[in-house]
Motif scaffolding. Structure first.
Motif, PDB file in Angstrom:
ATOM      1  N   ALA A  97      -1.587   6.493  12.474  1.00  0.00           N
ATOM      2  CA  ALA A  97      -1.235   5.388  13.372  1.00  0.00           C
ATOM      3  C   ALA A  97      -1.272   5.833  14.826  1.00  0.00           C
ATOM      4  O   ALA A  97      -1.762   5.108  15.699  1.00  0.00           O
ATOM      5  CB  ALA A  97       0.150   4.844  13.021  1.00  0.00           C
ATOM      6  N   ALA A 227      -0.006  -0.314  15.425  1.00  0.00           N
ATOM      7  CA  ALA A 227       1.204   0.329  14.909  1.00  0.00           C
ATOM      8  C   ALA A 227       1.867  -0.533  13.844  1.00  0.00           C
ATOM      9  O   ALA A 227       2.323  -0.033  12.815  1.00  0.00           O
ATOM     10  CB  ALA A 227       2.173   0.606  16.057  1.00  0.00           C
ATOM     11  N   PHE A 230       0.114  -0.179  10.419  1.00  0.00           N
ATOM     12  CA  PHE A 230       0.417   1.055   9.696  1.00  0.00           C
ATOM     13  C   PHE A 230       1.838   1.043   9.143  1.00  0.00           C
ATOM     14  O   PHE A 230       2.103   1.557   8.061  1.00  0.00           O
ATOM     15  CB  PHE A 230       0.218   2.263  10.617  1.00  0.00           C
ATOM     16  CG  PHE A 230      -1.206   2.726  10.706  1.00  0.00           C
ATOM     17  CD1 PHE A 230      -1.722   3.598   9.762  1.00  0.00           C
ATOM     18  CD2 PHE A 230      -2.030   2.284  11.728  1.00  0.00           C
ATOM     19  CE1 PHE A 230      -3.040   4.040   9.844  1.00  0.00           C
ATOM     20  CE2 PHE A 230      -3.350   2.714  11.821  1.00  0.00           C
ATOM     21  CZ  PHE A 230      -3.854   3.589  10.869  1.00  0.00           C
ATOM     22  N   SER A 238      -8.545   0.371  10.359  1.00  0.00           N
ATOM     23  CA  SER A 238      -7.440  -0.110  11.196  1.00  0.00           C
ATOM     24  C   SER A 238      -7.925  -0.910  12.397  1.00  0.00           C
ATOM     25  O   SER A 238      -7.173  -1.703  12.956  1.00  0.00           O
ATOM     26  CB  SER A 238      -6.599   1.081  11.667  1.00  0.00           C
ATOM     27  OG  SER A 238      -7.414   2.037  12.330  1.00  0.00           O
TER      28      SER A 238
END
Length: 295
Positions: A97, A227, A230, A238
């Protein structure tokens, strides 16, 4: 992030010095007046006396097994417990992350993106793979109309489970020629998204007046979405971006032995090249220092 204070090397136990002997200064000039810099500590290591039990514990933590008074390489260690596996997964997720958040923030600044598109479905789409495919098709269609279209895109899941995306882009023209007709740019983007998903929408958060400041703010927004993903344990890519290459950092050495001293050296270095910048700084968990420059 905290690094280990002891480690096992070739049958001996080493301890990390309490204070760093120097700091590595890394300066990332992202262009358009945006700079990010860090001062990361360098520690020395020295051998220490250790009991056989302490040696065994340190060796086991690094994948070795204590056997017959010696530490043997390549001997399978006992299987980790469920609690150890969960802890390891959490630490790996935290590191991933942090890397993704930093990369997204810097990409938005380097590409000088200042406007955010939010793409949604009218229906409750809970299939992340579908969103991923739809975004790919949407981007291909946009690039037929806007060559060289630059973007950084992250996916977000709402509490009810529905997926949507946030995409940082450069400010587009007010109108584009589409099939011989001038069309408002954001009407065009909505039409292209709806051509892919049917009934959906593209919301536009326009840039504020000071363009570079809005870029920095937008970079922060997208890194927070990363963030969040994650933390929720989301799997898959991501983020997406139109190229992930960033300028190479300049790396120098500071002989300071404290974060404050390294921060002072870092500030002097940045002021020499960017005397009119507005600096923001913070301490890092690893004992280092972070500094960002906005126009």
């Amino acid at each position: 992030m905290h690094s280990p204070t002891t480690k096992y090397i070739d049958g001996a136990l080493y301890a990390r010095s309490l204070t760093p002997y120097a700091f590595d200064l890394r300066v990332h000039d992202l262009g358009h007046g945006h700079v990010e810099a860090t001062a990361l500590p360098r520690y020395g290591w020295h051998e220490i006396d250790a009991t056989p039990e302490a040696l065994a514990t340190a060796a086991l933590a690094q994948g070795h097994v204590w056997a017959g008074g010696e530490v043997c390489d390549w001997v399978p260690a006992p299987a980790p417990t469920e609690a150890e596996l969960l802890d390891r997964a959490a630490r790996n997720r935290e590191r991933s992350a942090r890397r993704a958040r930093t990369q997204v923030r810097r990409l938005v600044k380097a590409k000088n993106l200042d406007t955010m598109l939010t793409g949604t479905y009218r229906e409750n789409v809970t299939d992340r793979e579908r969103l991923s495919r739809d975004v790919d098709v949407f981007i291909k269609r946009v690039r037929r109309v806007i060559p060289g279209f630059e973007y950084v895109c992250v996916f977000e899941r709402q509490k009810r489970g529905a997926w949507h995306f946030h995409m940082a882009v450069q400010r587009v023209q007010s109108h584009y020629l589409r099939k011989g007709v001038l069309v408002k740019s954001y009407d065009l983007l909505r039409a292209l998204w709806r051509a892919v998903v049917g009934d959906g929408n593209i919301d536009v958060s326009r840039a504020i007046r000071k363009r570079q400041r809005s870029t920095g703010k937008l970079a922060g927004y997208l890194s927070k979405y990363i963030a969040k993903g994650f933390e929720e344990g989301q799997e898959g890519d991501s983020y997406r971006a139109s190229g992930k290459a960033l300028p190479k950092p300049v790396v120098l050495r500071s002989l300071a032995t404290s974060a404050d001293g390294a921060g002072t050296d870092l500030l002097r270095l940045l002021m020499a090249f960017f005397p009119d910048g507005e600096f923001h700084s913070a301490y890092l968990d690893c004992g280092g220092y972070y500094m960002a420059l906005s126009p």
